[in-house]
Design a protein around this motif. Structure first.
Motif, short mmCIF file in Angstrom:
data_model
loop_
_atom_site.label_atom_id
_atom_site.label_comp_id
_atom_site.label_asym_id
_atom_site.label_seq_id
_atom_site.Cartn_x
_atom_site.Cartn_y
_atom_site.Cartn_z
N ALA A 1 0.80 -1.23 0.00
CA ALA A 1 0.00 0.00 0.00
C ALA A 1 0.83 1.27 0.00
CB ALA A 1 -0.95 0.00 1.21
N ALA A 2 2.10 1.18 0.38
CA ALA A 2 2.95 2.37 0.37
C ALA A 2 3.63 2.57 -0.97
CB ALA A 2 3.98 2.29 1.49
N GLY A 3 3.38 1.66 -1.91
CA GLY A 3 3.99 1.77 -3.22
C GLY A 3 3.29 2.79 -4.10
N ALA A 4 3.80 2.92 -5.32
CA ALA A 4 3.30 3.96 -6.22
C ALA A 4 1.82 3.79 -6.53
CB ALA A 4 4.11 3.92 -7.52
N VAL A 5 1.41 2.57 -6.78
CA VAL A 5 0.00 2.32 -7.07
C VAL A 5 -0.81 2.28 -5.78
CG1 VAL A 5 -1.64 0.66 -8.02
CG2 VAL A 5 0.51 1.11 -9.23
N GLY A 6 -0.33 1.53 -4.81
CA GLY A 6 -1.09 1.30 -3.58
C GLY A 6 -1.47 2.57 -2.85
N SER A 7 -0.54 3.53 -2.79
CA SER A 7 -0.85 4.75 -2.04
C SER A 7 -1.92 5.57 -2.74
CB SER A 7 0.43 5.58 -1.85
OG SER A 7 1.01 5.89 -3.09
N VAL A 8 -2.01 5.45 -4.05
CA VAL A 8 -3.09 6.13 -4.78
C VAL A 8 -4.42 5.41 -4.57
CG1 VAL A 8 -3.87 6.91 -7.04
CG2 VAL A 8 -1.44 7.04 -6.46
N SER B 1 7.59 -2.21 6.16
CA SER B 1 8.41 -1.60 7.22
C SER B 1 7.52 -0.76 8.11
CB SER B 1 9.51 -0.72 6.61
OG SER B 1 8.96 0.49 6.13
N GLN B 2 7.99 -0.53 9.33
CA GLN B 2 7.21 0.30 10.25
C GLN B 2 7.11 1.72 9.73
OE1 GLN B 2 5.49 -0.82 12.86
NE2 GLN B 2 4.63 1.26 12.92
N GLU B 3 8.17 2.19 9.07
CA GLU B 3 8.16 3.55 8.51
C GLU B 3 7.01 3.69 7.50
OE1 GLU B 3 11.43 4.19 5.94
OE2 GLU B 3 11.12 6.36 5.74
N LYS B 4 6.85 2.69 6.65
CA LYS B 4 5.78 2.75 5.65
C LYS B 4 4.41 2.64 6.30
CE LYS B 4 8.52 0.82 1.85
NZ LYS B 4 8.63 -0.31 0.90
N VAL B 5 4.31 1.79 7.31
CA VAL B 5 3.04 1.64 8.03
C VAL B 5 2.63 2.99 8.63
CG1 VAL B 5 2.00 0.62 10.10
CG2 VAL B 5 3.25 -0.82 8.47
N ALA C 1 -6.20 1.72 8.95
CA ALA C 1 -5.37 0.74 9.64
C ALA C 1 -4.30 0.26 8.67
CB ALA C 1 -6.21 -0.45 10.14
N ALA C 2 -3.18 -0.16 9.24
CA ALA C 2 -2.09 -0.67 8.40
C ALA C 2 -1.26 -1.62 9.25
CB ALA C 2 -1.23 0.46 7.87
N PHE C 3 -0.58 -2.57 8.57
CA PHE C 3 0.31 -3.47 9.30
C PHE C 3 1.54 -3.79 8.47
CE2 PHE C 3 -2.82 -6.18 7.16
CZ PHE C 3 -2.01 -7.11 6.53
N ASN C 4 2.59 -4.19 9.19
CA ASN C 4 3.85 -4.60 8.56
C ASN C 4 3.80 -6.10 8.35
OD1 ASN C 4 6.44 -5.36 7.94
ND2 ASN C 4 7.42 -4.11 9.52
N TYR D 1 -10.36 -6.07 -2.50
CA TYR D 1 -8.92 -6.26 -2.30
C TYR D 1 -8.19 -5.81 -3.56
CZ TYR D 1 -4.38 -8.56 -1.88
OH TYR D 1 -3.04 -8.81 -1.85
N PHE D 2 -7.22 -4.92 -3.37
CA PHE D 2 -6.37 -4.49 -4.49
C PHE D 2 -5.02 -5.15 -4.29
CE2 PHE D 2 -3.79 -2.08 -7.25
CZ PHE D 2 -4.61 -1.44 -8.17
N ASP D 3 -4.69 -6.10 -5.17
CA ASP D 3 -3.54 -6.98 -4.95
C ASP D 3 -2.32 -6.53 -5.75
OD1 ASP D 3 -1.95 -9.07 -4.14
OD2 ASP D 3 -2.86 -10.56 -5.46
N ASN D 4 -1.28 -6.13 -5.03
CA ASN D 4 0.01 -5.85 -5.65
C ASN D 4 1.05 -6.91 -5.34
OD1 ASN D 4 -0.43 -3.16 -6.84
ND2 ASN D 4 -0.79 -2.53 -4.72
#
Lengths: 343, 343
Positions: A163-170, A189-193, A204-207, A228-231
């Protein structure tokens, strides 16, 4: 007609594929070369690249396998999304100084028929790199996948992997802005979460490295998920199948978990859930959905200009770094869109 | 109001689940008992079953797992499709002599509120057993799966796994009668393969035990497939993903290959094809589609009456044989619909 006989440079530096990687790419699968460009022909333009995109799907193109786009050719410059400035033109359609979006990445200078270069209008206050992600193909991929493929509707609970990737965050932000009941993301990573629940407004988010994905998703989505959006594929898809409510819908966009596997990988072990729950799993690539670009750009552009919509870029400086930027991106080192600034 | 105080029999003989099977069911997981029925209450009917259905999905109901229908209860008669004749009635809605379709199978005499028993009109020239397959839930499953779920359209090439089974043989014929370009089936014996291409009018068929399913399907479908109707899962789904043309659609109806597995089974290793080719995989159960029954019965009933549509039954005589008939069906011993004639 704008012509420019004395183009400021005719030597391009470019990354070629030297050998087809087996498993994880090695450094000498790539070659960095200088090459003299031929003279500009009528109808052609020369473009100085400013930003180059590196993307997960490029790993697939390094294999000699027929796919939705052809494989890279050995001993030729690789290709991919790029944005640049026209520095010479023998076409009526493009003038020196125009900003263009095109597919001749992995190099400093691009050259070819003007029809291969799409002129874009810079958005005030935003760098032109946005055309390589939120206002480009990755943004369109997120938009189409969520709305057209997964048929998102207001009130749905949405799970996005990577979800923190280019597509996922959009994807997560579109879902939020269009009235999702709850948006959940996974990252590595916790930073991305923290980014997901902080900056991007996920509920909500998880590592996924912290433990079993099924258990973490069940905790994050106590009432189940509808979309579900699957990357990622693999364990994430399995977890989503388990968490789905009846009539759930998955947009299968990427499976980064399997790209570097040398053997075919087993898919989720619980595909029977699709029958029990009446689920729809739908794969797609953005190529068939360019007709949605205008609707997408209008909607997301407005959110961007109002500040409702945010993005992250990980920018690496220097064309020499493109290979390493690509490999780092595959390892998940980027936050948001991974880009190379040519300089 | 039709009442019948001196009902001809009040002792039912029935199959109960004695223990939940682990893996392949053992004989003593089942128990065959006689039981005295209570007196008929107002609004109830008593039905003498004539035909009882045994179906793959029943194996799932033997596990103590929440699914799309509840599990069988231990030490109670199992349930399932059956057709019978009303022998006693204390309801205005049903009269002695009516033929009814209902869900109290696995027993000789059924009894309960009249609303649980649907009166059907016998089709001249056809046995009432057709309401347990081609003109019943299995026929509706085939119809809905092919037309609503897989969105079959004229000119499609269709692959059906488990094609000689109760659902598969109906799917193939509907596809043919609605203008498929080519209909391909797989089955587990040469006898069934001959039935498919002979009696049921499939264009090609193969025995999946003869060799690799992917290779056999590739030979049978040299131009690829557009629709896959999945009764098997596992290697068949993997083969279909490989054979699919772009924009292909799969109706996931059953996965008989995994029903007796004690561990979750890996799904196809090539799920990435769904992304490359823009495939849609959609699971379903017929429960959500009863509203399609009238359209289905009208269309298939007309084909049946004109002789365009054929079917096979494997009929086992005697309620005592129900357990063995069920297990034989799981092993693939049946041709067409597996039924028990109560006698």
């Amino acid at each position: 007609m704008s012509t420019n006989a004395e183009s400021p440079a005719s030597t391009t530096r470019e990354w070629q594929l030297a050998a087809r990687p087996v498993g994880w790419p090695k450094n000498d699968d790539f070659r960095f070369v200088e090459r003299e460009l031929p003279d500009l022909q009528p109808g052609e333009v020369r473009v100085r690249n400013t930003y180059i995109s590196v993307d997960p799907y490029m790993r697939g193109r390094m294999n000699d396998v027929k796919s939705y786009i052809p494989p890279f050719q050995l001993d030729e410059a690789m290709t991919g999304g790029a944005v640049g400035e026209v520095v010479a033109s023998r076409s009526d359609d493009l003038a020196v100084g125009d900003t263009v979006l095109h597919f001749d990445g992995w190099r400093t200078l691009a050259q070819g028929p003007a029809k291969n270069y799409r002129k874009v209008s810079k958005v005030p206050g935003l760098p032109e790199s946005v055309f390589l992600h939120v206002l480009g193909m990755t943004g369109l991929t997120a938009y189409v996948g969520l709305l057209d493929i997964a048929e998102f509707k207001e009130g749905d609970t949405v799970f996005v992997s990577g979800a923190a990737g280019a597509v996922g965050s959009v994807v997560g932000q579109i879902a939020r802005l269009k009235g999702a009941k709850r948006v959940i993301g996974s990252a590595g990573s916790q930073e991305k979460v923290d980014l997901l629940t902080g900056k991007y407004g996920f509920d909500a988010a998880f590592n996924y490295k912290d433990g079993d994905v099924r258990e973490q998703l069940a905790q994050a989505a106590p009432e189940g998920i509808d979309v579900y959006f699957d990357n990622v594929g693999g364990d994430h898809l399995e977890a989503a199948l388990k968490a789905f409510n009846n009539d759930g819908r998955a947009a299968l966009c990427g499976m980064i978990s399997v790209y570097n596997a040398t053997e075919p990988q087993p898919a989720p072990r619980n595909l029977f859930e699709t029958i029990k729950k009446g689920l729809t799993l739908r794969g797609f690539t953005v190529g068939g959905y360019y007709h949605r670009f205008d609707a997408f750009a209008a909607e997301v552009g407005e959110w961007l200009s109002k500040g409702d919509f945010v993005y992250d870029e990980t920018v690496v400086d220097g064309i020499e770094q493109t290979r390493d930027a690509f490999l780092d991106m595959l390892r998940g080192a980027n936050v948001g869109k991974m880009l190379v600034r040519v300089g």
